[in-house]
Write an enzyme that holds these catalytic residues in place. Structure first.
Site, mmCIF file in Angstrom:
data_model
loop_
_atom_site.group_PDB
_atom_site.id
_atom_site.type_symbol
_atom_site.label_atom_id
_atom_site.label_comp_id
_atom_site.label_asym_id
_atom_site.label_seq_id
_atom_site.Cartn_x
_atom_site.Cartn_y
_atom_site.Cartn_z
ATOM 1 N N ASP A 1 -23.647 11.384 31.300
ATOM 2 C CA ASP A 1 -24.692 12.364 31.600
ATOM 3 C C ASP A 1 -24.112 13.483 32.471
ATOM 4 O OD1 ASP A 1 -27.188 13.485 31.598
ATOM 5 O OD2 ASP A 1 -27.957 12.247 33.239
ATOM 6 N N CYS B 1 -30.707 13.476 23.717
ATOM 7 C CA CYS B 1 -29.981 12.758 24.760
ATOM 8 C C CYS B 1 -31.044 12.183 25.678
ATOM 9 C CB CYS B 1 -28.983 13.668 25.462
ATOM 10 S SG CYS B 1 -29.615 15.310 25.901
ATOM 11 N N SER B 2 -31.006 12.510 26.944
ATOM 12 C CA SER B 2 -32.075 12.074 27.835
ATOM 13 C C SER B 2 -33.120 13.180 27.980
ATOM 14 C CB SER B 2 -31.508 11.688 29.203
ATOM 15 O OG SER B 2 -32.524 11.206 30.054
ATOM 16 N N ALA B 3 -32.676 14.344 28.474
ATOM 17 C CA ALA B 3 -33.593 15.483 28.596
ATOM 18 C C ALA B 3 -33.708 16.265 27.283
ATOM 19 C CB ALA B 3 -33.129 16.413 29.710
ATOM 20 N N GLY B 4 -32.672 16.181 26.445
ATOM 21 C CA GLY B 4 -32.705 16.913 25.179
ATOM 22 C C GLY B 4 -32.194 18.329 25.279
ATOM 23 N N ILE B 5 -31.359 18.607 26.288
ATOM 24 C CA ILE B 5 -30.836 19.967 26.429
ATOM 25 C C ILE B 5 -29.322 20.008 26.664
ATOM 26 C CG2 ILE B 5 -32.981 21.053 27.151
ATOM 27 C CD1 ILE B 5 -32.124 20.727 30.055
ATOM 28 N N GLY B 6 -28.769 19.094 27.449
ATOM 29 C CA GLY B 6 -27.351 19.152 27.801
ATOM 30 C C GLY B 6 -26.453 18.696 26.668
ATOM 31 N N ARG B 7 -26.369 17.384 26.484
ATOM 32 C CA ARG B 7 -25.552 16.843 25.403
ATOM 33 C C ARG B 7 -26.103 17.245 24.032
ATOM 34 N NH1 ARG B 7 -25.145 10.885 28.164
ATOM 35 N NH2 ARG B 7 -27.132 11.600 29.045
ATOM 36 N N GLN C 1 -26.384 22.301 29.600
ATOM 37 C CA GLN C 1 -26.923 22.169 30.956
ATOM 38 C C GLN C 1 -25.937 22.503 32.064
ATOM 39 O OE1 GLN C 1 -28.713 18.342 31.171
ATOM 40 N NE2 GLN C 1 -30.217 18.903 32.710
#
Length: 557
Positions: free
Chosen positions: A442, A487-493, A531
């Site tokens: 992350d 991913c988790s938030a849906g923006i970085g990875r 991100q």
């Protein structure tokens, strides 16, 4: 890229046009709008300036200002079904629009209203270098084609590829000849009268509606209704001076600042990590071009994994309406790909309370591949719910979708799981492949760029295979329905994965790419995509590593 400034052509165009806007006390043009006019004239600045003023003067002359799409008679005209944009593109990537002239009744609707509707819809449809339009001409009035004359003469910021007039009756020859006289020679060559039986010579079957001999189901109202729904409550762009569209061009196509691999390498060597970080910082400071009204509604906030990662109203995925449900909201956004509308759905890692919504979205959007770039738990924190049956043979029911795990194939850096979905309401079933990449921390980047690119290749191969297996059930873009990426938030990875796919697709297609432009356009659809500056820098180095492995760039360059 940001560090090099905008292109000389764009800069010159903006300087000239914004002298005019400042003199007349109106808002300056944005970079994206400037590029739209320049693209329409192959980045010839003088011709683009001429086009801008022609467009502005046409709208003023025809009274196409301060349009009220939710008021009559324009609303009825927009929903008449005369004009619609198909959900596919031709093999060259051109948009396809359909005007059904037989639905036009001059005694009921004046040409002024038709022209208003045409400009309103085209402003929102033009997202690529070319617009491919044909008319189905069976109206009993030659006035039915007059509204298009000004556009065909070059008063609209789009590069027209071809106009096919299909099934024209005998009486149409005279107005057709008159129309031809109004056109410049180059445009005249692009306007053709075509017999219905010969239409397949110009467009493949999967790019044609059923009533024109193709295989596309045609819903002439859904696209127009979606536009009106998205526009509701917002100030229409035409209220700004002369209707210059302010929306971003989102579909990824080669642009004037695209770089070859050698240029990318030179740029990276010149800028170094610190310069690339500064580029990212400039992107990060740009505000998202939209609103978050639905995501911020009190009854929807519990559906967001993170309170500061929200969906733009303009690009959010809407769940289909169901009885006794208050909201159609899910934290998921449509994202365009390389020459493909809605290539991805970028979304957060599902929460336990949203498992049913997630699988409902997968079913409604005909998703065939899901890409997960996170583990469920990282660093002692829950990053994503276990929203699918993890073990082979396992099965779970989420809302009205039952999910069965048929097989898990474990690779070095990812797991590939074959799932079978059963709709308990319609008794239909469908196969979906779930990919989980396991080597990506992350807020960080993968330890091996090539392992991620190999993973991307496996995902794309599976998508291609699944679309072929889906057969006639899928009638949209040849590359298939959107892939869900989270991913988790849906923006970085998520953003990094999509950016790599877009850039590598463009590199394979035309040999160039533009990482900065790609990320900017992505962030206009899934706000805050990519991100960290490290993820942005990783996009550059990963592409160059891939190019060196493929022999496209020598190691000593």
């Amino acid at each position: 890229c940001i560090a090099d400034g905008i292109s000389p052509a764009t800069k010159q165009f903006l300087e000239e046009i914004n002298k005019w806007t400042s003199q007349h006390g109106v808002s300056p043009l944005s970079w994206d709008v400037a590029v739209k006019f320049l693209m329409a004239r192959k980045f010839d600045v003088l011709r683009a300036i001429e086009l801008f003023h022609s467009y502005r003067e046409t709208r003023l002359r025809e009274g196409i200002v301060k349009l009220q799409p939710h008021e009559e008679p324009l609303r009825s005209e927009l929903l008449s079904g005369k004009f619609t944009v198909l959900g596919v593109r031709d093999p060259s990537g051109a948009s396809i629009a359909l005007y059904t002239a037989k639905l036009h009744h001059p005694s009921k609707t004046g040409n002024h209203v038709v022209l208003q509707a045409l400009f309103y819809l085209l402003d929102r449809a033009v997202e690529s270098w070319w617009v491919f339009v044909w008319f189905r001409c069976q109206s009993k009035s030659e006035k039915s084609v007059q509204p298009f004359a000004c556009w065909l003469q070059g008063a609209f910021p789009a590069r027209l590829k071809k106009v096919l007039i299909v099934g024209a009756p005998v009486w149409f020859r005279v107005p057709y000849n008159l129309l031809s006289l109004l056109l410049k020679e180059k445009l005249r060559e692009r306007v053709q009268m075509v017999k219905m039986s010969d239409l397949r010579q110009h467009l493949p079957r999967d790019c044609l509606p059923e009533h024109l001999g193709g295989c596309l189901p045609l819903d002439v109202h859904s696209w127009n209704l979606q536009l009106l729904s998205e526009q509701n409550g917002r100030v229409d762009p035409v209220d700004e001076l002369v209707g210059i569209p302010l929306e971003n061009t989102s579909i990824h196509v080669p642009g004037p600042e695209a770089m070859g691999l050698a240029e990318l390498m030179a740029h990276l060597n010149r800028a170094q990590r610190s310069g690339i970080y500064l580029e990212y910082e400039e992107l990060r400071r740009e505000q998202p071009p939209g609103t978050f009204t639905c995501a911020l509604a009190a009854h929807n906030q519990e559906r967001n994994r993170y309170g500061d990662v929200l969906c733009l109203d303009q690009t959010r995925v809407r769940l289909k309406a169901r009885r006794n449900e208050r909201s159609d909201y899910i934290n998921a956004s449509f994202m365009d790909g390389y020459k493909q509308k809605n290539a991805y759905i970028g979304t957060q890692g599902p929460l336990e309370k949203t498992y049913g919504d997630f699988w409902r979205m997968v079913w409604e959007q005909s998703v065939l591949v899901i890409v997960m770039t996170t583990r469920t738990d990282e660093g002692g924190r829950r990053k994503c719910g276990q929203y699918w049956p993890k073990e082979e043979g396992g099965q779970e029911v989420y809302g009205h979708i039952a999910v069965v795990n048929h097989r898990v194939d474990k690779q070095a850096h990812y797991n590939q799981t074959t799932l079978e979905l059963h709709n308990t309401e319609t008794f239909e079933q469908r196969q979906v492949t779930h990919f989980q990449f396991l080597s990506w921390p992350d807020y960080g980047v993968p330890s091996s760029a090539l392992s991620l690119i190999d993973f991307l290749g496996a995902v794309k191969h599976q998508q291609q295979w699944a679309v072929q297996a889906f057969g006639s059930q899928w009638r949209g873009h040849p590359l298939g329905p959107p892939m869900v990426v989270h991913c988790s938030a849906g923006i970085g990875r998520t953003g990094t994965f999509c950016a790599l796919d877009i850039c590598l697709s463009e590199l394979q297609d035309v040999g160039t790419l533009n990482i900065c432009q790609t990320v900017r356009r992505m962030r206009a659809q899934r706000a805050f995509s990519i991100q960290t500056p490290e993820q942005y820098y990783f996009c550059h180095t990963a592409i160059l590593e891939h190019a060196q492995r493929q022999g496209l760039l020598s190691a000593n360059q």
